[in-house]
Motif scaffolding. Structure first.
Motif, PDB file in Angstrom:
ATOM      1  N   GLY A 180       0.809  -1.211   0.000  1.00  0.00           N
ATOM      2  CA  GLY A 180       0.000   0.000   0.000  1.00  0.00           C
ATOM      3  C   GLY A 180       0.841   1.259   0.000  1.00  0.00           C
ATOM      4  N   VAL A 181       0.201   2.357  -0.398  1.00  0.00           N
ATOM      5  CA  VAL A 181       0.826   3.681  -0.354  1.00  0.00           C
ATOM      6  C   VAL A 181       0.718   4.223   1.067  1.00  0.00           C
ATOM      7  N   ILE A 182       1.813   4.758   1.602  1.00  0.00           N
ATOM      8  CA  ILE A 182       1.802   5.340   2.943  1.00  0.00           C
ATOM      9  C   ILE A 182       1.087   6.688   2.878  1.00  0.00           C
ATOM     10  N   ILE A 183      -0.037   6.808   3.614  1.00  0.00           N
ATOM     11  CA  ILE A 183      -0.828   8.045   3.577  1.00  0.00           C
ATOM     12  C   ILE A 183      -0.697   8.858   4.853  1.00  0.00           C
ATOM     13  N   SER A 184      -0.104   8.290   5.907  1.00  0.00           N
ATOM     14  CA  SER A 184       0.202   9.056   7.115  1.00  0.00           C
ATOM     15  C   SER A 184       1.212   8.261   7.931  1.00  0.00           C
ATOM     16  N   THR A 185       1.984   8.974   8.736  1.00  0.00           N
ATOM     17  CA  THR A 185       2.989   8.301   9.548  1.00  0.00           C
ATOM     18  C   THR A 185       3.260   9.103  10.810  1.00  0.00           C
ATOM     19  N   LYS A 244       5.301   0.354  25.575  1.00  0.00           N
ATOM     20  CA  LYS A 244       5.192   0.080  27.010  1.00  0.00           C
ATOM     21  C   LYS A 244       6.207  -0.962  27.470  1.00  0.00           C
ATOM     22  N   GLY A 245       6.740  -1.734  26.507  1.00  0.00           N
ATOM     23  CA  GLY A 245       7.766  -2.719  26.851  1.00  0.00           C
ATOM     24  C   GLY A 245       9.152  -2.170  26.590  1.00  0.00           C
ATOM     25  N   THR A 246      10.026  -3.025  26.091  1.00  0.00           N
ATOM     26  CA  THR A 246      11.409  -2.614  25.829  1.00  0.00           C
ATOM     27  C   THR A 246      11.616  -2.155  24.395  1.00  0.00           C
ATOM     28  N   ASP A 247      10.656  -2.420  23.520  1.00  0.00           N
ATOM     29  CA  ASP A 247      10.808  -2.093  22.105  1.00  0.00           C
ATOM     30  C   ASP A 247      10.401  -0.650  21.808  1.00  0.00           C
ATOM     31  N   TRP A 248      10.716  -0.253  20.568  1.00  0.00           N
ATOM     32  CA  TRP A 248      10.200   0.982  19.991  1.00  0.00           C
ATOM     33  C   TRP A 248       9.121   0.610  18.976  1.00  0.00           C
ATOM     34  N   VAL A 249       8.174   1.521  18.751  1.00  0.00           N
ATOM     35  CA  VAL A 249       7.071   1.243  17.829  1.00  0.00           C
ATOM     36  C   VAL A 249       6.977   2.366  16.801  1.00  0.00           C
ATOM     37  N   LEU A 250       6.766   1.985  15.545  1.00  0.00           N
ATOM     38  CA  LEU A 250       6.540   2.921  14.444  1.00  0.00           C
ATOM     39  C   LEU A 250       5.149   2.649  13.887  1.00  0.00           C
ATOM     40  N   GLU A 251       4.329   3.683  13.775  1.00  0.00           N
ATOM     41  CA  GLU A 251       2.967   3.537  13.237  1.00  0.00           C
ATOM     42  C   GLU A 251       2.848   4.322  11.938  1.00  0.00           C
ATOM     43  N   PHE A 252       2.203   3.709  10.959  1.00  0.00           N
ATOM     44  CA  PHE A 252       1.881   4.399   9.718  1.00  0.00           C
ATOM     45  C   PHE A 252       0.649   3.745   9.113  1.00  0.00           C
ATOM     46  N   SER A 253      -0.025   4.458   8.210  1.00  0.00           N
ATOM     47  CA  SER A 253      -1.229   3.953   7.551  1.00  0.00           C
ATOM     48  C   SER A 253      -0.961   3.774   6.066  1.00  0.00           C
ATOM     49  N   ILE A 254      -1.527   2.724   5.485  1.00  0.00           N
ATOM     50  CA  ILE A 254      -1.359   2.475   4.050  1.00  0.00           C
ATOM     51  C   ILE A 254      -2.730   2.303   3.399  1.00  0.00           C
ATOM     52  N   GLN A 255      -2.781   2.576   2.106  1.00  0.00           N
ATOM     53  CA  GLN A 255      -4.010   2.425   1.315  1.00  0.00           C
ATOM     54  C   GLN A 255      -3.642   1.846  -0.045  1.00  0.00           C
ATOM     55  N   ASP A 256      -4.475   0.916  -0.530  1.00  0.00           N
ATOM     56  CA  ASP A 256      -4.155   0.276  -1.821  1.00  0.00           C
ATOM     57  C   ASP A 256      -5.224   0.472  -2.890  1.00  0.00           C
ATOM     58  N   ASP A 257      -6.302   1.186  -2.562  1.00  0.00           N
ATOM     59  CA  ASP A 257      -7.391   1.377  -3.537  1.00  0.00           C
ATOM     60  C   ASP A 257      -7.676   2.874  -3.641  1.00  0.00           C
ATOM     61  N   PHE A 258      -7.492   3.441  -4.852  1.00  0.00           N
ATOM     62  CA  PHE A 258      -7.706   4.872  -5.066  1.00  0.00           C
ATOM     63  C   PHE A 258      -8.749   5.117  -6.155  1.00  0.00           C
ATOM     64  N   THR A 259      -9.587   4.114  -6.424  1.00  0.00           N
ATOM     65  CA  THR A 259     -10.535   4.241  -7.535  1.00  0.00           C
ATOM     66  C   THR A 259     -11.607   5.275  -7.277  1.00  0.00           C
ATOM     67  N   ASN A 260     -12.031   5.474  -6.012  1.00  0.00           N
ATOM     68  CA  ASN A 260     -13.092   6.457  -5.749  1.00  0.00           C
ATOM     69  C   ASN A 260     -12.560   7.815  -5.322  1.00  0.00           C
ATOM     70  N   ILE A 279      -9.468   9.415   0.517  1.00  0.00           N
ATOM     71  CA  ILE A 279      -8.258   9.018   1.228  1.00  0.00           C
ATOM     72  C   ILE A 279      -8.615   8.714   2.674  1.00  0.00           C
ATOM     73  N   GLY A 280      -8.134   7.578   3.167  1.00  0.00           N
ATOM     74  CA  GLY A 280      -8.321   7.219   4.567  1.00  0.00           C
ATOM     75  C   GLY A 280      -9.465   6.268   4.830  1.00  0.00           C
ATOM     76  N   GLY A 281     -10.437   6.194   3.897  1.00  0.00           N
ATOM     77  CA  GLY A 281     -11.584   5.324   4.138  1.00  0.00           C
ATOM     78  C   GLY A 281     -11.245   3.853   4.044  1.00  0.00           C
ATOM     79  N   ALA A 282     -10.490   3.472   2.994  1.00  0.00           N
ATOM     80  CA  ALA A 282     -10.115   2.071   2.785  1.00  0.00           C
ATOM     81  C   ALA A 282      -8.633   1.894   3.091  1.00  0.00           C
ATOM     82  N   SER A 283      -8.235   2.222   4.323  1.00  0.00           N
ATOM     83  CA  SER A 283      -6.830   2.148   4.698  1.00  0.00           C
ATOM     84  C   SER A 283      -6.659   1.221   5.896  1.00  0.00           C
ATOM     85  N   MET A 284      -5.399   0.958   6.239  1.00  0.00           N
ATOM     86  CA  MET A 284      -5.100   0.114   7.400  1.00  0.00           C
ATOM     87  C   MET A 284      -3.926   0.709   8.157  1.00  0.00           C
ATOM     88  N   ASN A 285      -4.072   0.733   9.494  1.00  0.00           N
ATOM     89  CA  ASN A 285      -2.991   1.187  10.361  1.00  0.00           C
ATOM     90  C   ASN A 285      -2.011   0.035  10.596  1.00  0.00           C
TER      91      ASN A 285
END
Length: 598
Positions: free
Chosen positions: A23-28, A35-51, A54-60
């Protein structure tokens, strides 16, 4: 379509399963300590741009690593992420793609992805796309690289929307923990707030909503900028605005019971308390609010008069500070602009002319950009770009909203229910033509001297010249909504096209179409632009003993949707049981034109 072995985001719904995603990265967000010992990176991706949305058919997506320098490098939104073996976890009511043992991540910078036409070398394996990866992730296959190129190309028309979405999402990510009660200066995108403010303007809409303009005299850089009359740019904006000037005023749209209560109780100058205002970005990328009905408390309202003296005093104190500061600024500007000699005045005039010229150039450039954006949007959504309607800023209506307008029902001062026979109002729906009357095009024009057409007309004597006859347009279009909810029967509306509306729509005067074959042919060509194959289909059906409109599910009618303006009015008729007020409710086409060089 995703490459083999990959799952479309819309189909990634089985919690607990492992999936491969592209998917295309639409936010990061910036990496942060978990909360543990690791670091976390969050971003959102989307793979359908036919309509186009932006953001409706995405996944975090959440990626965990032992240190912040172990994440793949993301240059910005628009980069493409390839995820292997991510788990689908339920998190705060949504499904996220989460890093698991043996997962892999590849990030392809948008600047290094060529157009699909140059994909042959990548398909043969002689050339490779640049990427950043988590240690241990397998290199991309040729098929995966081709899919990356195709996805970037599919999203190329949504680049500006992705940037806008990312900017809005970033502001919401950074919003600190807070109480709901807030000053306007502290509100950010996509949050809920309680706000105390003064009403500086309000507007009633035909669809039942109310638009409030409110201020607590605190400034927010994301609000609309109302230019001060002392500023040279003031001449280029709406000059009916009476203040406050600057970015002090927030628009809040009220729905349902909240709108009804505001109509009956709120006037300009009132102090109000707004509960649970949801902030969003307007089409112009300005911060605004909405106040929807509370589904858990169907009879409740979230707007009331502000009665607390301390809260009102706080707003008035800030208002005095605002006015004091503005007076000081005006006085200072006047001192600065006092001409010391004639040449200074001439120089100031020259500078003003230069600023005016630059503004005109910027406006023209912005207009061209908006026209291109509108053209692209029409092409994407299948809207007929050859039909133009006035008042594009008006909130669109549906045919059902026009027919069942709730404002027809009112109550007298003595609390007796009363129904208006009609409302003088204008609507702007997106529709398509499904039938017309009269059934023959040559009957679309009528002789104005014919008493059967106009009872006030004087009939011409038999010897009078044909040139003395005047002709008028007069026909009816049957319209339905461009988009219909599934498993529903469309509402249809008869819309009259009178002489003035017909002249504007067609760009030509009415003629005797029975004898003027050239004008009749021109009319047929123009109406084809408006309604597609409707005339041919209607003629064919009538020869078989049937007629339009087609039954639900019959898709033989091929025409494009278009935006139009519709005016409601009352036609005087004899008083009867059906028309006790002596008026028939009617609708007519207005301010709509077929743009063509025919």
């Amino acid at each position: 379509m995703p490459p083999n072995g990959f799952t479309a985001i819309a189909d990634a719904t089985a919690v607990g399963s492992r999936v491969n995603l592209l998917g295309v990265i639409i936010s990061t967000k910036e990496p942060r300590k978990s909360k543990g010992t690791d670091w976390v990176l969050e971003f959102s991706i989307q793979d359908d741009f036919t309509n186009g949305s932006i953001g409706g058919a995405s996944m975090n997506c959440r990626l965990f690593r032992p240190a912040p320098d172990k994440f793949p490098k993301i240059n910005g939104v628009g980069d493409i992420a390839l995820l292997r073996g991510f788990g689908l976890d339920s998190w705060m009511g949504r499904i996220d793609a989460v890093w698991k043992p043996q997962s892999g991540v590849l990030v392809f910078p948008a600047s290094g992805i060529p157009v699909p036409e140059l994909s042959q070398a990548y398909q043969l394996g002689t050339q490779h796309l640049p990427f950043s990866a988590v240690f241990g992730t397998k290199d991309p296959t040729p098929q995966e690289q081709i899919a990356v190129m195709q996805l970037k190309h599919a999203a190329s028309g949504s680049v500006d929307k992705v940037k806008q979405y990312a900017a809005a999402a970033t502001s919401s990510f950074r919003a600190p923990a807070r109480d709901r009660q807030s000053l306007i200066r502290d509100v950010v995108f996509d949050q809920f707030y309680d706000i105390n403010a003064q009403v500086v303007n309000l507007y009633y809409n035909n669809i039942g909503t109310v638009d409030l303009k409110v201020t607590d005299y605190t400034s927010n850089k994301d609000l609309y900028l109302y230019v001060d009359p002392e500023d040279p740019d003031w001449a280029w904006q709406d000059q009916t605005w009476k203040g406050p000037y600057g970015q002090f005023t927030m628009s809040v749209t009220l729905y349902g019971n909240n709108a009804v209560w505001a109509r009956e109780n709120v006037t300009v100058g009132d102090f109000v308390h707004l509960r649970n205002v949801h902030t969003k970005m307007s089409p112009a990328n300005k911060l605004e609010g909405v106040l929807h009905e509370d589904r858990q408390r169907v009879n409740a309202t979230d707007i009331r008069k502000l009665l607390n003296a301390a809260d009102i005093k706080a707003i008035n104190d800030r208002k005095q500070e605002y006015e004091k500061h503005r007076l000081k600024k005006t006085a200072f500007d006047e001192m600065q602009n006092v001409p010391k000699k004639p040449s200074a005045k001439a120089s100031a005039k020259k500078k003003a002319e230069k600023r005016a010229r630059q503004r005109a150039e910027k406006e023209q450039e912005q207009k061209e950009l908006e026209e291109k954006a509108e053209q692209w949007e029409n092409e994407r959504s299948g809207v007929n770009a050859n039909i133009r309607a006035a008042f594009p800023e008006v909130h669109p209506s549906t045919i059902s909203e026009i027919i069942y307008n709730p404002h027809l029902n009112t109550r007298t001062p003595k609390y007796n229910d009363f129904v208006f026979p009609f409302l003088n109002c204008r609507h702007r729906p997106r529709v398509r033509v499904v039938d017309f009357f009269p059934p023959e095009l040559e009957l679309f024009a009528h002789c104005a001297n014919d008493p059967s057409w106009d009872k006030r007309a004087k009939k011409l004597a038999p010897g009078d010249s044909h040139s003395k006859r005047k002709w008028e347009w007069g026909f009816v279009l049957l319209l339905e909504d461009a988009k219909l909810p599934p498993d529903t029967v469309s509402e249809k509306l008869r819309v009259v096209v009178g002489n003035e509306a017909g002249q504007h729509l067609l760009g030509m005067d009415a003629r005797d179409l029975k004898s003027d074959i050239k004008t009749l042919k021109l009319l047929e060509e123009k109406m084809f632009i408006l309604w597609g194959n409707l005339l041919e289909l209607k003629t064919e059906l009538r020869l078989r003993g049937t007629d339009m409109p087609l039954p639900p599910g019959d898709n033989r009618l091929q025409n494009k949707a278009f935006d139009c303006c519709i005016e409601e009015y009352g036609h005087q008729v004899d008083i009867s049981e059906k028309s006790p007020a002596g008026y028939q409710r009617m609708h007519r086409l207005a301010a709509t034109r077929i743009m063509t060089n025919i």
